[in-house]
Design an enzyme around this catalytic site. Structure first.
Site, PDB file in Angstrom:
ATOM      1  N   ASP A 158     -29.686 -38.483  -2.239  1.00  0.00           N
ATOM      2  CA  ASP A 158     -28.576 -37.844  -1.511  1.00  0.00           C
ATOM      3  C   ASP A 158     -27.643 -38.923  -0.940  1.00  0.00           C
ATOM      4  O   ASP A 158     -26.511 -38.616  -0.554  1.00  0.00           O
ATOM      5  CB  ASP A 158     -29.085 -36.929  -0.379  1.00  0.00           C
ATOM      6  CG  ASP A 158     -30.016 -37.627   0.602  1.00  0.00           C
ATOM      7  OD1 ASP A 158     -30.780 -38.528   0.187  1.00  0.00           O
ATOM      8  OD2 ASP A 158     -29.988 -37.278   1.804  1.00  0.00           O
ATOM      9  N   GLU A 197     -40.944 -36.797  11.226  1.00  0.00           N
ATOM     10  CA  GLU A 197     -39.931 -36.499  12.236  1.00  0.00           C
ATOM     11  C   GLU A 197     -40.334 -35.344  13.155  1.00  0.00           C
ATOM     12  O   GLU A 197     -39.600 -34.365  13.290  1.00  0.00           O
ATOM     13  CB  GLU A 197     -38.610 -36.148  11.530  1.00  0.00           C
ATOM     14  CG  GLU A 197     -38.109 -37.251  10.630  1.00  0.00           C
ATOM     15  CD  GLU A 197     -36.865 -36.862   9.849  1.00  0.00           C
ATOM     16  OE1 GLU A 197     -35.988 -37.714   9.698  1.00  0.00           O
ATOM     17  OE2 GLU A 197     -36.779 -35.705   9.353  1.00  0.00           O
ATOM     18  N   TRP A 211     -41.527 -43.530   3.259  1.00  0.00           N
ATOM     19  CA  TRP A 211     -40.082 -43.304   3.074  1.00  0.00           C
ATOM     20  C   TRP A 211     -39.204 -44.107   4.019  1.00  0.00           C
ATOM     21  O   TRP A 211     -38.032 -44.318   3.734  1.00  0.00           O
ATOM     22  CB  TRP A 211     -39.765 -41.806   3.222  1.00  0.00           C
ATOM     23  CG  TRP A 211     -39.826 -41.266   4.625  1.00  0.00           C
ATOM     24  CD1 TRP A 211     -40.935 -40.834   5.285  1.00  0.00           C
ATOM     25  CD2 TRP A 211     -38.729 -41.081   5.527  1.00  0.00           C
ATOM     26  NE1 TRP A 211     -40.604 -40.394   6.541  1.00  0.00           N
ATOM     27  CE2 TRP A 211     -39.256 -40.540   6.723  1.00  0.00           C
ATOM     28  CE3 TRP A 211     -37.351 -41.309   5.441  1.00  0.00           C
ATOM     29  CZ2 TRP A 211     -38.457 -40.229   7.823  1.00  0.00           C
ATOM     30  CZ3 TRP A 211     -36.553 -40.997   6.539  1.00  0.00           C
ATOM     31  CH2 TRP A 211     -37.099 -40.475   7.711  1.00  0.00           C
ATOM     32  N   THR A 226     -31.321 -31.819  -0.091  1.00  0.00           N
ATOM     33  CA  THR A 226     -30.191 -31.041  -0.604  1.00  0.00           C
ATOM     34  C   THR A 226     -29.278 -30.457   0.487  1.00  0.00           C
ATOM     35  O   THR A 226     -28.601 -29.454   0.240  1.00  0.00           O
ATOM     36  CB  THR A 226     -30.704 -29.875  -1.491  1.00  0.00           C
ATOM     37  OG1 THR A 226     -31.570 -29.060  -0.692  1.00  0.00           O
ATOM     38  CG2 THR A 226     -31.431 -30.380  -2.710  1.00  0.00           C
ATOM     39  N   ARG A 282     -33.438 -26.731   2.150  1.00  0.00           N
ATOM     40  CA  ARG A 282     -32.082 -26.802   2.706  1.00  0.00           C
ATOM     41  C   ARG A 282     -31.127 -25.953   1.872  1.00  0.00           C
ATOM     42  O   ARG A 282     -30.251 -25.276   2.384  1.00  0.00           O
ATOM     43  CB  ARG A 282     -31.616 -28.254   2.746  1.00  0.00           C
ATOM     44  CG  ARG A 282     -31.870 -28.962   4.062  1.00  0.00           C
ATOM     45  CD  ARG A 282     -33.319 -28.799   4.545  1.00  0.00           C
ATOM     46  NE  ARG A 282     -33.609 -29.598   5.738  1.00  0.00           N
ATOM     47  CZ  ARG A 282     -34.044 -30.853   5.694  1.00  0.00           C
ATOM     48  NH1 ARG A 282     -34.311 -31.446   4.529  1.00  0.00           N
ATOM     49  NH2 ARG A 282     -34.260 -31.499   6.818  1.00  0.00           N
TER      50      ARG A 282
HETATM   51  C1  ACM Z   1     -37.787 -37.622   5.425  1.00  0.00           C
HETATM   52  O1  ACM Z   1     -36.816 -38.132   4.857  1.00  0.00           O
HETATM   53  N1  ACM Z   1     -37.633 -37.017   6.590  1.00  0.00           N
HETATM   54  C2  ACM Z   1     -39.105 -37.669   4.858  1.00  0.00           C
END
Ligand code: ACM
Length: 473
Positions: free
Chosen positions: A341, A263, A314, A384, A101
């Site tokens: 973050d 995702e 996660w 980030t 990012r």
């Molecule tokens: C993630 O936070 N998409 C692994």
């Protein structure tokens, strides 16, 4: 500790005391454990392996006055006499850095590793590619870096505000850059686990080579969030993925290679949810030919992950248990405890507040939540989107990463940690770390140009339950 000091000086990497400084291996100790004995006649450091010696040396550095950590500090310094018997609770004490990012120059990555190792963290998960940028040069695929490493503009703050800075951003690592990072990390007992996120989060690669996609012809993504443009599953695209992983295997000695897998929208595959598990299986087969294993986000559990895949869990605490139930080794990195973050306080000056509130105490309270030998440990993740510089990364990482490092090394209490934190912050000062002051953000830390989107914990827990519904069936 007996408060009788002994004098020590640091000469390059060599510690000298006015008595002797003996270092030796003691195979009866845990591999990363050590015993540090400091007495007026000298210092004796026994380590279960070279990493035990390294961790004992980091402890010794922390026992010296903070001034000893400054460049060019000459000493000698006094350290208290005493004996420390120490070993880590978890073998995986990781931190993920998203260099996709925002590109981070090599020198800043090296400094990031040095600081992590000082806190006895031992894995750097390097998130090298995403929709918004491709950061690794791959032989035979020049457009990945001539096109995929650059975007024309960057979103400022949360997506909901739709603000852009209008400035190009980019950068990438050559094989030599990455080998330098690997060697620097290895010298500090840090394993670098590279990740190329696939088959979703691939818009930058598809922008470079539209033949990898499903009809998308467009630029590297400039907004945050998840692109719907994913890889196609043609033999040529699978060969591309294998070529990329092959290159990573050439550079990174890590037994695990990250293939992401989080995702991944399925619209371009006509909603077929069986595509990704078949893709992941193919990548696992390839990695096995190079003697490596898949490291993937917990989404790869859906439909069955390759048997020896290691899962980065996660989406809240639940996927750690789901991975263990499916017989996988797992690294716990639940967002609501380890995503650095996420905002550190509700102070209105807090820069780009996103995610749930994640205070120093919240991070310290991290545990994987499952008691099993399959739990390798934990990892803090630094995404980030809202950190365009090492200075911003420092602010979000420290001192929360100190708390995280202690949570995965060995439990003490948060109360005890806070009594030791003030002197530790003087060490971070000596090391030039732009940590968040305990009193809160300074006026110049605020980002009024990059507004956030703070979430509440109940809302996030509801969302996480929905996101992981497929793992609960
Ligand atoms: C993630 O936070 N998409 C692994």
């Amino acid at each position: 500790m007996i408060p009788r000091p002994v004098s020590v000086s640091l000469s390059g990497d060599v510690l000298l005391s006015d008595g002797s400084f003996d270092q030796r291996l003691d195979p009866s100790l845990p591999p990363s454990g050590y015993i540090l004995d400091i007495s007026p006649s000298g210092i004796d450091l026994a380590g279960g392996s070279s990493s035990g010696i390294f961790y004992g040396t980091q402890t010794l550095r922390q026992l010296m006055p903070a001034a000893a950590l400054r460049s060019g500090a000459a000493g000698p310094w006094e350290v208290p006499c005493g004996r420390i018997v120490d070993s880590p609770r978890y073998e995986w004490r990781g931190v993920m850095l998203d260099v996709a990012r925002h590109y981070m120059p090599v020198a800043d990555v090296l400094r990031f590793i040095d600081l992590a190792a000082f806190h006895k963290l031992n894995v750097l998960h390097l998130h090298l590619t995403d929709d918004q940028g491709w950061r690794v040069e791959v032989p035979g695929w020049p457009r990945l870096t001539t096109v995929g490493s650059w975007r024309t503009s960057t979103m400022l703050g949360s997506r909901r505000h739709a603000l852009f800075d209008g400035r190009p951003h980019g950068g990438y690592y050559t094989a030599d850059d990455l080998r330098e990072i690997v060697a620097f990390a290895a010298a500090r007992h840090v394993t670098v686990v590279p990740e190329v996120d696939m088959p979703g989060h691939m818009q930058a690669a598809i922008a470079a080579y539209p033949s990898l996609g499903n009809g998308f012809e467009g630029p590297v993504r400039t907004s945050w969030g998840i692109s719907s443009h994913v890889l196609n599953m043609t033999p040529a695209t699978l060969d591309f993925c294998r070529a990329v992983l092959d290159h990573l295997c050439d550079i990174f000695p890590s037994p695990l290679i990250g293939i992401g897998g989080d995702e991944c929208p399925v619209e371009e595959w006509g909603g077929d949810t069986t595509v990704q598990p078949r893709f992941t299986a193919q990548m696992a087969l390839f990695l096995a030919t190079r003697g490596r294993r898949v490291f993937g986000w917990d989404e790869i559990l859906a439909g069955g992950a390759p048997p020896d895949a290691v899962i980065a869990a996660w989406r809240g605490p639940f996927p750690t248990a789901a991975a263990v139930a499916a017989g996988h080794q797992v690294v716990a990195c639940p967002d609501i405890s380890t995503y650095l973050d996420y905002r550190q306080s509700d102070d209105p000056l807090e820069p780009t507040p996103v995610g749930t509130l994640l205070t120093l105490a919240d991070v310290y309270a991290f545990t994987p939540g499952v008691d099993s030998d399959l739990v390798l440990g934990g990892q803090a993740n630094i995404w980030t989107e809202h950190m365009e510089s090492a200075r911003r990364v420092d602010y979000m990482a420290y001192p929360r990463l100190c708390a995280f490092a202690e949570a995965v090394w060995g439990p003490a209490t948060f109360e005890d940690f806070t009594t030791r934190l003030d002197p530790h912050l003087t060490r971070l000062d000596a090391l030039g770390v732009n940590y968040r002051p305990l009193t809160g953000p300074r006026p110049w830390d605020a980002r009024p140009d990059a507004p956030g989107n703070p979430r509440t914990l109940p809302d996030r827990l509801t969302e996480l339950a929905e996101m992981t519904a497929d793992l609960r069936r």
